[in-house]
Design a protein around this motif. Sequence first.
Motif, PDB file in Angstrom:
ATOM      1  N   GLY A  26      -6.588   3.407   9.319  1.00 60.31           N
ATOM      2  CA  GLY A  26      -5.682   2.458   8.601  1.00 60.31           C
ATOM      3  C   GLY A  26      -5.933   1.068   8.938  1.00 60.31           C
ATOM      4  O   GLY A  26      -4.890   0.161   8.967  1.00 60.31           O
ATOM      5  N   LEU A  53      -0.064   2.416  14.084  1.00 62.97           N
ATOM      6  CA  LEU A  53       0.241   2.323  12.721  1.00 62.97           C
ATOM      7  C   LEU A  53       1.728   2.179  12.485  1.00 62.97           C
ATOM      8  O   LEU A  53       2.288   2.150  11.368  1.00 62.97           O
ATOM      9  CB  LEU A  53      -0.155   3.264  11.739  1.00 62.97           C
ATOM     10  CG  LEU A  53      -1.861   3.419  11.837  1.00 62.97           C
ATOM     11  CD1 LEU A  53      -2.369   4.776  11.022  1.00 62.97           C
ATOM     12  CD2 LEU A  53      -2.171   2.311  10.874  1.00 62.97           C
ATOM     13  N   ASN A  55      -0.916  -6.393   8.774  1.00 64.71           N
ATOM     14  CA  ASN A  55       0.268  -6.546   9.593  1.00 64.71           C
ATOM     15  C   ASN A  55      -0.321  -7.814  10.623  1.00 64.71           C
ATOM     16  O   ASN A  55       0.908  -8.626  10.766  1.00 64.71           O
ATOM     17  CB  ASN A  55       0.574  -5.289  10.473  1.00 64.71           C
ATOM     18  CG  ASN A  55       1.635  -5.641  11.529  1.00 64.71           C
ATOM     19  OD1 ASN A  55       1.059  -5.686  12.837  1.00 64.71           O
ATOM     20  ND2 ASN A  55       2.832  -5.840  11.374  1.00 64.71           N
ATOM     21  N   LEU A  96       0.600  -8.404   4.916  1.00 65.14           N
ATOM     22  CA  LEU A  96       1.068  -6.924   4.326  1.00 65.14           C
ATOM     23  C   LEU A  96       2.548  -7.052   3.907  1.00 65.14           C
ATOM     24  O   LEU A  96       3.220  -7.593   4.872  1.00 65.14           O
ATOM     25  CB  LEU A  96       0.907  -6.059   5.592  1.00 65.14           C
ATOM     26  CG  LEU A  96       1.352  -4.499   5.364  1.00 65.14           C
ATOM     27  CD1 LEU A  96       0.605  -3.734   4.210  1.00 65.14           C
ATOM     28  CD2 LEU A  96       1.322  -3.806   6.339  1.00 65.14           C
ATOM     29  N   HIS A 133      -6.649  -1.266   7.199  1.00 59.79           N
ATOM     30  CA  HIS A 133      -5.888  -2.430   6.298  1.00 59.79           C
ATOM     31  C   HIS A 133      -4.604  -2.453   6.618  1.00 59.79           C
ATOM     32  O   HIS A 133      -4.173  -3.882   6.194  1.00 59.79           O
ATOM     33  CB  HIS A 133      -6.422  -1.962   4.733  1.00 59.79           C
ATOM     34  CG  HIS A 133      -5.820  -0.482   4.596  1.00 59.79           C
ATOM     35  ND1 HIS A 133      -6.030   0.711   5.290  1.00 59.79           N
ATOM     36  CD2 HIS A 133      -5.029  -0.156   3.638  1.00 59.79           C
ATOM     37  CE1 HIS A 133      -5.523   1.740   4.669  1.00 59.79           C
ATOM     38  NE2 HIS A 133      -4.664   1.236   3.736  1.00 59.79           N
ATOM     39  N   ILE A 134      -4.027  -1.364   6.987  1.00 59.96           N
ATOM     40  CA  ILE A 134      -2.618  -1.732   7.347  1.00 59.96           C
ATOM     41  C   ILE A 134      -2.645  -2.669   8.563  1.00 59.96           C
ATOM     42  O   ILE A 134      -1.667  -3.545   8.808  1.00 59.96           O
ATOM     43  CB  ILE A 134      -1.985  -0.418   7.536  1.00 59.96           C
ATOM     44  CG1 ILE A 134      -1.948   0.534   6.263  1.00 59.96           C
ATOM     45  CG2 ILE A 134      -0.532  -0.542   8.114  1.00 59.96           C
ATOM     46  CD1 ILE A 134      -1.265  -0.154   5.135  1.00 59.96           C
ATOM     47  N   LYS A 135      -3.359  -2.303   9.767  1.00 58.92           N
ATOM     48  CA  LYS A 135      -3.346  -3.044  10.843  1.00 58.92           C
ATOM     49  C   LYS A 135      -3.645  -4.674  10.782  1.00 58.92           C
ATOM     50  O   LYS A 135      -3.059  -5.514  11.140  1.00 58.92           O
ATOM     51  CB  LYS A 135      -4.045  -2.447  11.861  1.00 58.92           C
ATOM     52  CG  LYS A 135      -3.782  -1.083  12.447  1.00 58.92           C
ATOM     53  CD  LYS A 135      -5.033  -0.394  13.222  1.00 58.92           C
ATOM     54  CE  LYS A 135      -4.586   0.995  13.563  1.00 58.92           C
ATOM     55  NZ  LYS A 135      -5.966   1.804  14.510  1.00 58.92           N
ATOM     56  N   HIS A 189       0.825  -1.303   0.060  1.00 60.56           N
ATOM     57  CA  HIS A 189      -0.163   0.033  -0.221  1.00 60.56           C
ATOM     58  C   HIS A 189       0.939   1.127   0.005  1.00 60.56           C
ATOM     59  O   HIS A 189       1.921   1.327   0.439  1.00 60.56           O
ATOM     60  CB  HIS A 189      -0.864   0.002   1.291  1.00 60.56           C
ATOM     61  CG  HIS A 189      -1.797  -0.951   1.210  1.00 60.56           C
ATOM     62  ND1 HIS A 189      -3.046  -0.932   0.466  1.00 60.56           N
ATOM     63  CD2 HIS A 189      -2.079  -2.289   1.850  1.00 60.56           C
ATOM     64  CE1 HIS A 189      -3.961  -2.039   0.736  1.00 60.56           C
ATOM     65  NE2 HIS A 189      -3.050  -2.973   1.370  1.00 60.56           N
ATOM     66  N   LYS A 231       0.551   5.608   0.704  1.00 61.40           N
ATOM     67  CA  LYS A 231      -0.457   6.875   1.136  1.00 61.40           C
ATOM     68  C   LYS A 231       0.732   7.981   0.946  1.00 61.40           C
ATOM     69  O   LYS A 231       1.828   8.099   1.564  1.00 61.40           O
ATOM     70  CB  LYS A 231      -0.664   6.802   2.546  1.00 61.40           C
ATOM     71  CG  LYS A 231      -1.556   7.688   3.066  1.00 61.40           C
ATOM     72  CD  LYS A 231      -2.049   7.645   4.512  1.00 61.40           C
ATOM     73  CE  LYS A 231      -3.046   9.045   5.088  1.00 61.40           C
ATOM     74  NZ  LYS A 231      -4.114   9.281   4.046  1.00 61.40           N
ATOM     75  N   GLU A 275       6.547  -3.123   8.524  1.00 60.48           N
ATOM     76  CA  GLU A 275       6.267  -3.147   7.082  1.00 60.48           C
ATOM     77  C   GLU A 275       6.464  -1.762   6.590  1.00 60.48           C
ATOM     78  O   GLU A 275       6.496  -1.477   5.217  1.00 60.48           O
ATOM     79  CB  GLU A 275       5.271  -4.032   6.747  1.00 60.48           C
ATOM     80  CG  GLU A 275       5.013  -5.213   6.852  1.00 60.48           C
ATOM     81  CD  GLU A 275       4.254  -5.602   8.241  1.00 60.48           C
ATOM     82  OE1 GLU A 275       4.017  -6.677   8.337  1.00 60.48           O
ATOM     83  OE2 GLU A 275       4.220  -4.704   9.188  1.00 60.48           O
ATOM     84  N   ILE A 276       6.519  -0.860   7.301  1.00 63.89           N
ATOM     85  CA  ILE A 276       6.431   0.475   6.970  1.00 63.89           C
ATOM     86  C   ILE A 276       7.727   1.178   6.408  1.00 63.89           C
ATOM     87  O   ILE A 276       8.929   0.663   6.720  1.00 63.89           O
ATOM     88  CB  ILE A 276       6.240   1.580   8.201  1.00 63.89           C
ATOM     89  CG1 ILE A 276       5.782   3.053   7.814  1.00 63.89           C
ATOM     90  CG2 ILE A 276       7.440   1.492   8.982  1.00 63.89           C
ATOM     91  CD1 ILE A 276       5.121   3.776   8.779  1.00 63.89           C
ATOM     92  N   TRP A 310       4.098  -0.871   3.450  1.00 67.23           N
ATOM     93  CA  TRP A 310       3.520   0.366   3.467  1.00 67.23           C
ATOM     94  C   TRP A 310       4.170   1.355   2.998  1.00 67.23           C
ATOM     95  O   TRP A 310       5.280   1.776   3.969  1.00 67.23           O
ATOM     96  CB  TRP A 310       2.715   0.523   4.822  1.00 67.23           C
ATOM     97  CG  TRP A 310       1.826   1.659   4.579  1.00 67.23           C
ATOM     98  CD1 TRP A 310       0.857   2.011   3.744  1.00 67.23           C
ATOM     99  CD2 TRP A 310       1.230   2.281   6.112  1.00 67.23           C
ATOM    100  NE1 TRP A 310       0.356   3.344   4.099  1.00 67.23           N
ATOM    101  CE2 TRP A 310       0.377   3.251   5.529  1.00 67.23           C
ATOM    102  CE3 TRP A 310       1.552   2.234   7.291  1.00 67.23           C
ATOM    103  CZ2 TRP A 310      -0.386   4.158   6.278  1.00 67.23           C
ATOM    104  CZ3 TRP A 310       0.983   3.261   8.072  1.00 67.23           C
ATOM    105  CH2 TRP A 310       0.259   4.134   7.753  1.00 67.23           C
TER     106      TRP A 310
END
Length: 759
Positions: A366, A405, A373, A378, A368-370, A354, A356, A409-410, A381
């Motif tokens: 967020g 958040l 993960n 995921l 979908h991020i949580k 993803h 943003k 993966e960020i 991000w």
Amino acid sequence: MRRVAVTAALLMLITSLSPMMAVSGQTAPTDTIYINEILVSPNNENYGGTDWNGDGSMGTYSDQYVELYNPTSQAIDIGGWWLDDIADGGSPACSIGWNTVLEPGAYIAFYRSWTGIEFDYWDGDTIRLLDGSGIEVDSVSYTGEDSDWDVPYGFDSGGNWVKLSDGSPTPGGANDQEWGGANHLQGNCYPPQDHIHRGEYILEGRVVTMESENSVIDDGRILVIDGIIEAVWSATDSAPAAAQGVMSVPTSGTIYPGFIDPHNHAKYNIIPLWDHGTDGWDNRYQWQAEDSYRDAKEVGCSLTDSSAMRFAELRAIAGGNTALQGSSTSNTDTFETMLARNIELYNFGRDYIHTKVSELESSYSGNHIKDGNASGELDAWFLHLAEGIDESSRAEFDILVQNDLLVGEIVVIHGTGLTQAEFDALGNVGGSLAWSPTSNLILYGETTDVATAKSEGVNIMIGPDWAPSGSKSSMHELKTADWWDENVLGDIFTDYELVQAITTNIVDAIGWGDQTGRIQAGLAADLVVLDTFHSDPYRNVVEAIDPDVRLVVVGGLAVFGDVDIMQAMDDEIQIIEGKGFTKATDITYDGVPEAQQTVDELLAELQSCNQGAQVPLEYLFTLGDERYFDVLNRSLSFQNGRTIDLWGDYYDVELNEDGHRVDGTVAGAGPIIIDPGNSESENTEASCSDGVDNDGDPYIDCDDFDCSGTMVCSEPEPVPEPELPVLWDTYGPRGGTIPHPTTIEEGIHLEECMSDATT
């Protein structure tokens, strides 16, 4: 030239079993999944639009959607089902991702940003749902020029298919309820994908595998079969059997994994470097509000036109990038089916990545991020965060933490305003930073504190950002990063670490490590070949410039490089003239309507729409872009009391008449002569014992498979030992006419027996 490989059987199945259905007066079924709502004309941000799917982009190219509903009492797995529009036309069908289970009473929305399916406003369209066998399950239609902005079609409270003029779109929920927001169930849907490359070849050269710093093969070989690296070996070792008789290409250069761009906004890459004439700003919201910024984008050409998008792709591969982040959601055929890979789109059989770009609001949940993960699905991000040097920029990280958040993966893009405390937290979760020093300096006069980020264990990537404030590719961005490292940071990065920042650091962070990013058997053949002018293979990358890009291979297919090597690997090349050097490419693709233009036609179309504009088009290469270096040298923010001379430090090199470095290995190698493996025979007693590679494959004497049948390369067949049974029948002393099992330990005793006619 690439050709789409969609099986005829699939096409026949989808078209023959799927007649168009009129839907006037259509009522909702109760015994199967059906299409519950579609949105044809989503509004954009300029007219109060809504980001229905929460991807940071508003409008037709992203937010057209089809919503499915399960009215039954059973959970239904729709993985492998198909979404399509009008039969025998329109957009390509897409296959719903595996293990997509729709629970009883649940809704799921599929957006154009994933499906690639365009709902035609002008002519009307039919949206169809087909099962895994291609049998139509449901379809709905609308007429041309009928849809209204942000007014969906769907089933009303009476179960009738109508234009829901009195209601707002409700993707992910019931049509008669208030919309629950962007955190609804969204599905993935992929067009058929096959190997890009078919065939086999060998590349010869110094091979830098990036498996470790010392994993360099000075005289290496890479066997590519159907887009995949089959084998990697040294010329001093025996070649694998699969390499026998395969065409071998002597590159005379150094071969690396393809470079990857973790930060870009590709649709803006026909715009040249912004000559804003100021000493910079404190955060991104300030310069985005400037009239001069809007003026700087006025090149006269649509940023979402297919020609502009293909120029962005060409610009990327010309700098050695085989993948990039940040393509537009429009005209994605350009990115999915030709030239460089796009990180956010479907790759390697899966994708859960993803992005943003817009501001991280305090209300942003967020989910979908949580959820991604928590489930382990995921992959990455990419989040634009803390882009600025003031406290408000830094405080965006606080929102990230407060909203739970901060996930491993960020990938924080920019992070210019972050301090030791934030980098400590980012490093603790295993997060990454995409560093774009050129863009930071152009816009803010300073760049991210990568020294602290590195010391806190943050994974560092290097990306060029977009054309208005960045470099043209990852390879070019290394120049600014290297200058900053040597002159400001005190040389804290080795050259190997800098190259990791555009290769392995990225693939390992986004879940691609098992598919690409290194040169090893079983991975995709995403490769770049550079002229060899430095003994250190990593310094060779840091100092490489446009003429040094010898060859770029994506998925096994040669897409860009020197004329001689492209002629050897592609039957339809187009010539591109740089200033003092010449390159070749093939950007045509039979299977994509937008990809029929040659390079000359592409550039002519862009030059035509640029006529009369005050802002020139972006130049394809860095070497020869005099305006680019002039803007950098005069920039108050980029220089900011420093003397950064990228031209003098990296680009002022001497080229020979063929456009190669005079001190590089390509200049002294002569033209490529490709031998398909059998130019002369190497299968006689004499040719298999003369110490010469007679057939150019390039194997000598008994190492050549063709010599395997000669006496000189053959060993006498060994005589096998007889295989005696453990038990066998014997007619010995135990009885002349009755067989008895006898073991070897008992021995064998034979008797001479006399016989007459009566016995």
